[in-house]
Scaffold this active site. Structure first.
Site, mmCIF file in Angstrom:
data_model
loop_
_atom_site.group_PDB
_atom_site.id
_atom_site.type_symbol
_atom_site.label_atom_id
_atom_site.label_comp_id
_atom_site.label_asym_id
_atom_site.label_seq_id
_atom_site.Cartn_x
_atom_site.Cartn_y
_atom_site.Cartn_z
ATOM 1 N N GLU A 93 51.323 32.047 39.170
ATOM 2 C CA GLU A 93 52.123 33.227 39.427
ATOM 3 C C GLU A 93 51.500 34.077 40.531
ATOM 4 O O GLU A 93 50.282 34.116 40.677
ATOM 5 C CB GLU A 93 52.240 34.051 38.135
ATOM 6 C CG GLU A 93 53.021 33.284 37.080
ATOM 7 C CD GLU A 93 53.057 33.955 35.715
ATOM 8 O OE1 GLU A 93 53.838 33.512 34.880
ATOM 9 O OE2 GLU A 93 52.320 34.919 35.484
ATOM 10 N N CYS A 106 49.497 39.981 45.321
ATOM 11 C CA CYS A 106 48.403 39.571 44.447
ATOM 12 C C CYS A 106 48.504 38.049 44.305
ATOM 13 O O CYS A 106 49.466 37.543 43.725
ATOM 14 C CB CYS A 106 48.590 40.293 43.112
ATOM 15 S SG CYS A 106 47.419 39.807 41.861
ATOM 16 N N CYS A 113 41.675 29.590 34.224
ATOM 17 C CA CYS A 113 40.337 30.040 34.635
ATOM 18 C C CYS A 113 39.355 29.610 33.561
ATOM 19 O O CYS A 113 39.665 29.673 32.367
ATOM 20 C CB CYS A 113 40.304 31.551 34.807
ATOM 21 S SG CYS A 113 38.690 32.172 35.328
ATOM 22 N N CYS A 117 37.015 35.486 29.986
ATOM 23 C CA CYS A 117 36.837 36.906 29.674
ATOM 24 C C CYS A 117 37.776 37.216 28.506
ATOM 25 O O CYS A 117 38.920 36.737 28.483
ATOM 26 C CB CYS A 117 37.179 37.776 30.880
ATOM 27 S SG CYS A 117 36.145 37.374 32.309
ATOM 28 N N CYS A 120 41.543 38.686 28.982
ATOM 29 C CA CYS A 120 42.367 38.175 30.080
ATOM 30 C C CYS A 120 43.250 37.009 29.630
ATOM 31 O O CYS A 120 42.761 36.024 29.062
ATOM 32 C CB CYS A 120 41.450 37.736 31.218
ATOM 33 S SG CYS A 120 42.321 36.935 32.571
ATOM 34 N N CYS A 337 47.977 43.122 35.969
ATOM 35 C CA CYS A 337 46.682 42.424 35.973
ATOM 36 C C CYS A 337 46.412 41.758 34.642
ATOM 37 O O CYS A 337 46.585 42.373 33.600
ATOM 38 C CB CYS A 337 45.534 43.393 36.140
ATOM 39 S SG CYS A 337 45.663 44.406 37.536
HETATM 40 N N1 SAH Z 1 38.778 36.301 38.366
HETATM 41 C C1 SAH Z 1 38.789 37.437 39.192
HETATM 42 C C2 SAH Z 1 40.132 37.783 39.789
HETATM 43 C C3 SAH Z 1 41.326 37.668 38.887
HETATM 44 S S1 SAH Z 1 41.405 38.825 37.565
HETATM 45 C C4 SAH Z 1 38.193 38.621 38.471
HETATM 46 O O1 SAH Z 1 37.968 38.530 37.277
HETATM 47 O O2 SAH Z 1 37.922 39.611 39.123
HETATM 48 C C5 SAH Z 1 41.957 40.273 38.441
HETATM 49 C C6 SAH Z 1 41.669 41.594 37.730
HETATM 50 O O3 SAH Z 1 42.486 41.746 36.561
HETATM 51 C C7 SAH Z 1 40.237 41.710 37.285
HETATM 52 O O4 SAH Z 1 39.691 42.967 37.546
HETATM 53 C C8 SAH Z 1 40.391 41.480 35.806
HETATM 54 O O5 SAH Z 1 39.295 41.947 35.150
HETATM 55 C C9 SAH Z 1 41.669 42.220 35.519
HETATM 56 N N2 SAH Z 1 42.254 41.910 34.219
HETATM 57 C C10 SAH Z 1 42.203 40.742 33.551
HETATM 58 N N3 SAH Z 1 42.851 40.815 32.373
HETATM 59 C C11 SAH Z 1 43.329 42.081 32.294
HETATM 60 C C12 SAH Z 1 44.120 42.784 31.307
HETATM 61 N N4 SAH Z 1 44.530 42.195 30.190
HETATM 62 N N5 SAH Z 1 44.436 44.058 31.565
HETATM 63 C C13 SAH Z 1 44.044 44.667 32.715
HETATM 64 N N6 SAH Z 1 43.312 44.060 33.672
HETATM 65 C C14 SAH Z 1 42.957 42.782 33.463
HETATM 66 FE FE1 SF4 Z 2 38.925 34.456 34.930
HETATM 67 FE FE2 SF4 Z 2 40.445 36.351 33.880
HETATM 68 FE FE3 SF4 Z 2 37.793 36.564 33.757
HETATM 69 FE FE4 SF4 Z 2 39.058 36.861 36.137
HETATM 70 S S1 SF4 Z 2 39.250 38.192 34.346
HETATM 71 S S2 SF4 Z 2 37.198 35.664 35.697
HETATM 72 S S3 SF4 Z 2 40.740 35.382 35.853
HETATM 73 S S4 SF4 Z 2 39.018 34.976 32.762
#
Ligand code: SAH
Ligand code: SF4
Length: 360
Positions: A93, A106, A113, A117, A120, A337
């Site tokens: 996406e 974006c 991934c 985290c 996420c 995000c």
């Molecule tokens: N992997 C990279 C880029 C993709 S994630 C990273 O982690 O930076 C892009 C952004 O979205 C990151 O700052 C991530 O922490 C944030 N993000 C992920 N899950 C989220 C959620 N459920 N709510 C708000 N931000 C989130």
């Molecule tokens: Fe991967 Fe999501 Fe963590 Fe970014 S925030 S590194 S996309 S698991």
């Protein structure tokens, strides 16, 4: 028959090599970049400054193909989420975010991934595959040329699915095309790589580029960050902040790092957390972007309350930081995000699950 070579993701340098192998002059690279990335042309036969023989040869061995758009969802405030098919059949996406003076795209760098985290949606899927440079720059091509009534993209953020620094070379090749003046001509400040903190790759990045860097910090103590951003066990906060300083020290112009900090109710959002964060960042040139947690199905976390978000932000501002709070855009279409999931073909983590996108 051999597969045709797709030229959409080739940088100027690799196009020069391609044309050299055809005994063509190197300026053909610039000509082709212009056709594809400034005029949006994908058909060799329309490229009038290539002679007939060259066009014929190109048609035989090469193609210019953007990924296919499977679906587009638009939210009330104009944010659009695109479901895009990869060569493998998996999909990813991307999100277009129009604002008054700019339009941000974006983009995704991986399907799924591996870093898991805990907050996420992409991480919850596990890793499926890296995108090729065709598939990364293809997202920008689609956003600029597919819909005639849309404004061109002015900013690109690698904040879609995946960890860009774990797909280093394709991401760098696509950035090369984004910056190239014969292609999208985006300045370094208009391209942002967001990373969860892959320290060796940040140091490598510092040697070869000067784009903006955003760090997904989310916690300022190792004990908590080890849990919510598990890659922290490998690259702890001190090493990460040193890599940020190193990155800035290699830049020619003035630059700051963006620190992203998600606010999750009861997990990392108290004033005590704000105080630790403020101390940790005291000698880094940075601004802090607070992101209220966006909920997704299956997550037990909750968004911080407005009261806590404001208190957290005010604390940091009183300490002299520039702290902004990202307004959630695209939440209604799960395009905010961390809500991006795509539709992955492969079974993930051996469970045989196919993850369905929230697009209906
Ligand atoms: N992997 C990279 C880029 C993709 S994630 C990273 O982690 O930076 C892009 C952004 O979205 C990151 O700052 C991530 O922490 C944030 N993000 C992920 N899950 C989220 C959620 N459920 N709510 C708000 N931000 C989130
Ligand atoms: Fe991967 Fe999501 Fe963590 Fe970014 S925030 S590194 S996309 S698991």
């Amino acid at each position: 028959m051999q597969d045709k070579i797709n030229l959409i993701g080739h940088s100027e340098e690799s196009l020069e090599i391609f044309f050299k192998n055809l005994d063509e002059p190197s300026f053909r690279a610039k000509q082709l970049l212009k056709w594809i990335h400034q005029k949006g042309e994908l058909d060799f036969d329309m490229m009038t400054d290539f002679n007939k023989d060259l066009r014929k040869k190109l048609n035989e061995i090469a193609e210019i193909k953007a990924p296919k758009v499977l679906d587009i969802l638009t939210s009330d405030e104009g944010t659009k989420k695109y479901l895009i098919e990869l060569n493998s059949g998996s999909s990813i996406e991307m999100v277009r975010i129009p604002e008054k003076k700019r339009t941000t795209l974006c983009v995704s760098s991986q399907a799924g991934c591996a870093l898991q985290c805990t907050f996420c949606a992409t991480g919850a899927q596990g890793f499926d595959q890296n995108l090729t440079s065709d598939e990364i720059i293809g997202q920008l091509w689609i956003a600029n040329f597919l819909e005639k009534n849309e404004k061109p993209i002015t900013n690109v953020v690698f904040m879609g699915m995946g960890e860009p620094l774990l797909n280093f070379d394709p991401v760098m090749e696509s950035i090369d095309i984004m910056k190239n003046q014969t292609a999208y001509s985006l300045s370094r400040k208009r391209i942002t790589i967001s990373t969860s903190g892959i320290v060796p790759q940040i140091n490598k990045l510092a040697e070869i580029t000067d784009v903006s860097l955003a760090i997904s910090l989310h916690a300022a103590e190792n004990k908590l960050r080890d849990i919510i951003v598990p890659i922290n066990k490998k690259y702890p906060i001190k090493d990460l902040l040193n890599a940020c300083k190193n990155y800035l020290s290699k830049q020619k112009g003035k630059n700051t790092i963006t620190i992203e900090y998600i606010l999750i109710d009861g997990i990392n959002d108290t004033l005590k957390h704000a105080a630790i964060l403020s101390k940790k960042l005291s000698n880094l040139s940075c601004k802090i972007n607070l992101i209220p947690f966006n909920h997704f199905e299956g997550s037990e976390y909750k968004r911080s309350t407005d009261k806590n978000i404001n208190a957290f932000k005010n604390y940091l501002m009183k300490k002299g930081y520039i702290a902004t709070c990202r307004i959630t855009r695209g939440d209604a279409i799960d395009g905010a995000c961390g809500q991006l999931v795509g539709n992955l073909k492969k079974s993930i983590k051996g469970k045989g699950v196919i993850h369905h996108t929230s697009i209906h």
